[in-house]
Motif scaffolding. Structure first.
Motif, PDB file in Angstrom:
ATOM      1  N   SER A  62      38.089  35.714  37.976  1.00  0.00           N
ATOM      2  CA  SER A  62      39.385  35.513  38.621  1.00  0.00           C
ATOM      3  C   SER A  62      39.572  34.036  38.951  1.00  0.00           C
ATOM      4  CB  SER A  62      39.511  36.360  39.887  1.00  0.00           C
ATOM      5  OG  SER A  62      38.560  35.990  40.844  1.00  0.00           O
ATOM      6  N   THR A  69      46.169  35.434  42.766  1.00  0.00           N
ATOM      7  CA  THR A  69      44.873  35.551  42.106  1.00  0.00           C
ATOM      8  C   THR A  69      45.103  36.163  40.734  1.00  0.00           C
ATOM      9  OG1 THR A  69      43.738  35.886  44.213  1.00  0.00           O
ATOM     10  CG2 THR A  69      42.582  36.591  42.223  1.00  0.00           C
ATOM     11  N   GLU A  71      43.409  37.745  37.430  1.00  0.00           N
ATOM     12  CA  GLU A  71      42.202  38.402  36.922  1.00  0.00           C
ATOM     13  C   GLU A  71      42.101  38.227  35.415  1.00  0.00           C
ATOM     14  OE1 GLU A  71      39.913  39.951  38.849  1.00  0.00           O
ATOM     15  OE2 GLU A  71      41.082  39.568  40.674  1.00  0.00           O
TER      16      GLU A  71
END
Length: 75
Positions: A62, A69, A71
């Motif tokens: 991440s 955020t 991923e």
């Protein structure tokens, strides 16, 4: 003209000010061809090419793009 070391320092500082992972900042500047105004626009608007490049630079799962955020599995 900036040398490579000053570019890296500038990108790192730029990333820190924007709470953005260095890998993402580096990819933004590569896509923007180190044009700061273009980099800022990419940072504000987002860019899928940047995410692909950023994850190629790391084995992290991440990364942070400002408040978001990202991923690896979603790229």
């Amino acid at each position: 003209m900036q040398n490579q070391q000053s570019k890296v320092h500038h990108v790192g500082e730029w990333a820190s000010l924007r709470n953005t992972s260095p890998e993402i900042a580096e990819a933004i500047f590569e896509v923007a061809k180190y044009d700061e105004k273009m980099a800022e626009k990419i940072w504000e608007d987002g860019n899928d090419e940047v995410l692909t490049l950023a994850f190629e630079k790391t084995d992290k799962d991440s990364l942070f793009w400002g408040e978001q955020t990202i991923e690896r599995k979603n790229v």
